[in-house]
Design a protein around this motif. Sequence first.
Motif, mmCIF file in Angstrom:
data_model
loop_
_atom_site.group_PDB
_atom_site.id
_atom_site.type_symbol
_atom_site.label_atom_id
_atom_site.label_comp_id
_atom_site.label_asym_id
_atom_site.label_seq_id
_atom_site.Cartn_x
_atom_site.Cartn_y
_atom_site.Cartn_z
ATOM 1 N N PRO A 229 0.964 -1.040 -0.112
ATOM 2 C CA PRO A 229 -0.008 0.046 0.033
ATOM 3 C C PRO A 229 0.765 1.186 0.053
ATOM 4 C CG PRO A 229 0.193 -0.746 2.305
ATOM 5 C CD PRO A 229 0.941 -1.756 1.406
ATOM 6 N N PHE A 230 0.551 2.369 -0.081
ATOM 7 C CA PHE A 230 0.906 3.662 -0.071
ATOM 8 C C PHE A 230 1.768 3.807 1.228
ATOM 9 C CE2 PHE A 230 1.315 8.241 0.969
ATOM 10 C CZ PHE A 230 2.163 8.675 -0.198
ATOM 11 N N ARG A 231 1.296 3.022 2.336
ATOM 12 C CA ARG A 231 1.818 3.504 3.673
ATOM 13 C C ARG A 231 3.077 2.896 3.766
ATOM 14 N NH1 ARG A 231 -0.387 4.645 8.447
ATOM 15 N NH2 ARG A 231 0.607 2.937 9.501
ATOM 16 N N SER A 232 3.412 1.589 2.790
ATOM 17 C CA SER A 232 4.620 1.054 2.751
ATOM 18 C C SER A 232 5.921 1.596 2.431
ATOM 19 C CB SER A 232 4.519 -0.303 1.812
ATOM 20 O OG SER A 232 4.540 0.216 0.556
ATOM 21 N N LEU A 233 5.595 2.896 1.878
ATOM 22 C CA LEU A 233 6.582 3.876 1.606
ATOM 23 C C LEU A 233 7.012 4.772 2.667
ATOM 24 C CD1 LEU A 233 5.598 4.740 -2.093
ATOM 25 C CD2 LEU A 233 7.278 3.297 -1.493
ATOM 26 N N LEU A 234 6.223 4.843 3.721
ATOM 27 C CA LEU A 234 6.273 5.823 4.808
ATOM 28 C C LEU A 234 6.914 4.816 6.033
ATOM 29 C CD1 LEU A 234 3.784 8.305 3.994
ATOM 30 C CD2 LEU A 234 6.085 8.527 3.561
ATOM 31 N N CYS A 235 6.009 4.004 6.393
ATOM 32 C CA CYS A 235 6.203 3.051 7.601
ATOM 33 C C CYS A 235 7.361 2.396 7.783
ATOM 34 C CB CYS A 235 5.015 2.147 7.715
ATOM 35 S SG CYS A 235 3.413 2.918 8.134
ATOM 36 N N ARG A 236 7.807 2.224 8.885
ATOM 37 C CA ARG A 236 9.340 1.619 9.060
ATOM 38 C C ARG A 236 9.223 0.080 9.531
ATOM 39 N NH1 ARG A 236 12.983 5.480 12.671
ATOM 40 N NH2 ARG A 236 12.287 7.531 11.659
ATOM 41 N N HIS A 237 7.747 -0.593 9.752
ATOM 42 C CA HIS A 237 7.747 -1.778 10.174
ATOM 43 C C HIS A 237 6.579 -2.422 9.739
ATOM 44 C CE1 HIS A 237 9.679 -4.628 13.191
ATOM 45 N NE2 HIS A 237 8.614 -5.120 13.132
ATOM 46 N N TYR A 238 6.563 -3.667 9.421
ATOM 47 C CA TYR A 238 5.179 -4.349 9.135
ATOM 48 C C TYR A 238 4.709 -5.474 10.015
ATOM 49 C CZ TYR A 238 7.993 -7.790 6.400
ATOM 50 O OH TYR A 238 9.070 -8.512 6.206
ATOM 51 N N ILE A 239 3.647 -5.951 10.207
ATOM 52 C CA ILE A 239 3.105 -6.852 10.976
ATOM 53 C C ILE A 239 2.359 -8.000 9.880
ATOM 54 C CG2 ILE A 239 1.528 -7.644 12.743
ATOM 55 C CD1 ILE A 239 2.009 -4.879 14.254
ATOM 56 N N VAL A 240 2.480 -9.153 10.007
ATOM 57 C CA VAL A 240 2.050 -9.955 9.250
ATOM 58 C C VAL A 240 1.121 -11.157 10.326
ATOM 59 C CG1 VAL A 240 1.824 -11.920 7.859
ATOM 60 C CG2 VAL A 240 3.641 -10.004 7.445
ATOM 61 N N VAL A 241 -0.016 -11.232 10.174
ATOM 62 C CA VAL A 241 -0.945 -12.101 11.111
ATOM 63 C C VAL A 241 -1.385 -13.366 10.247
ATOM 64 C CG1 VAL A 241 -3.266 -12.396 11.974
ATOM 65 C CG2 VAL A 241 -2.058 -10.095 12.198
ATOM 66 N N CYS A 242 -0.929 -14.533 10.500
ATOM 67 C CA CYS A 242 -1.126 -15.764 9.876
ATOM 68 C C CYS A 242 -2.169 -16.733 10.733
ATOM 69 C CB CYS A 242 -0.010 -16.588 9.596
ATOM 70 S SG CYS A 242 1.288 -15.355 8.887
ATOM 71 N N GLN A 243 -2.469 -17.456 10.186
ATOM 72 C CA GLN A 243 -3.289 -18.880 11.051
ATOM 73 C C GLN A 243 -2.919 -20.046 10.475
ATOM 74 O OE1 GLN A 243 -7.611 -18.255 10.421
ATOM 75 N NE2 GLN A 243 -8.167 -19.013 12.258
ATOM 76 N N LYS A 244 -3.234 -21.074 11.222
ATOM 77 C CA LYS A 244 -2.737 -22.500 10.900
ATOM 78 C C LYS A 244 -4.066 -23.155 10.698
ATOM 79 C CE LYS A 244 -1.177 -26.720 12.859
ATOM 80 N NZ LYS A 244 -0.210 -27.147 14.237
ATOM 81 N N ASP A 245 -4.299 -23.741 9.815
ATOM 82 C CA ASP A 245 -5.654 -24.163 9.130
ATOM 83 C C ASP A 245 -6.267 -25.320 10.190
ATOM 84 O OD1 ASP A 245 -6.256 -22.095 7.315
ATOM 85 O OD2 ASP A 245 -5.254 -23.507 5.694
ATOM 86 N N PHE A 246 -7.482 -25.433 10.340
ATOM 87 C CA PHE A 246 -7.790 -26.638 10.827
ATOM 88 C C PHE A 246 -7.594 -27.811 10.148
ATOM 89 C CE2 PHE A 246 -10.478 -23.231 12.889
ATOM 90 C CZ PHE A 246 -10.329 -23.322 14.088
ATOM 91 N N ILE A 247 -7.390 -28.881 10.666
ATOM 92 C CA ILE A 247 -7.238 -30.165 9.721
ATOM 93 C C ILE A 247 -8.311 -30.970 9.846
ATOM 94 C CG2 ILE A 247 -5.887 -32.384 9.813
ATOM 95 C CD1 ILE A 247 -3.399 -30.799 11.200
#
Length: 247
Positions: A229-247
């Motif tokens: 996104p546009f914010r990626s050109l200004l912000c210093r850090h990013y957070i990724v939220v992931c999930q482990k799928d149900f088996i």
Amino acid sequence: MPTSQNLDSIPRGMTCRGVHRAVIEYLLKSGHDLSSSAMLDIPCGQGELISSLRRFFPGADLRGCDLKKPESLASGNFASVDASRPFTVFSGHKFDYIFSVSGVMEFDNTLQFFESCHQHLRDGGHFVVTNDNIVSMRDRISYFCLGKVRQYHLFVTLGQGGWKVIPIHNMLRILQDAGFRIREVRYVSLLPKDWLMLPFALLVYPFQFLYMNLSRSRIPWKEQRAIYPFRSLLCRHYIVVCQKDFI
């Protein structure tokens, strides 16, 4: 209900300013009952994130892993781990949330680390991983002028801490290879002086936007916009939220 003052008092820890606060805010807004959740922070550093989690979720089972135990964590809630190698901790105890804040740039074998975290999550559990953003305008200008991104040394000598540069597109691919489903990407840590880069960002982003629009990537357009996104050109850090799928 947590107030803005409560959130403002969250310690920075060994990461960019505002990252711990952003993680806590995400949890508070998730809509999940976390009062009895099992949470693991790896690497936990001096235990600042665990201390903040304890304030907002006092009933949670909070544990940490690192090379050295922080003073704020009881021995029974800590396991010594070399995160660059496969690990098994707490006798197969499964967690609802695992956090890795500003950790993956400090050791090798990122895929191996993510796979170990995946094994320690319950089905449906969440993995929250954060990293320095190296595509901001400050980093791009630094690389153009000096041949290095802003946070990292141009030369690394024996005994000096090494930093592994992992672009976000590689990070997401490694997470998927480890079995995670990507749920959300957030860019955080935008300080007042970062707005000085706004004129450069306004100049560059149209070209990036056009490139993404014309690229033949199999990644859906909505996901491309979320990654860059546009914010990626200004912000210093990013957070990724992931999930482990149900088996």
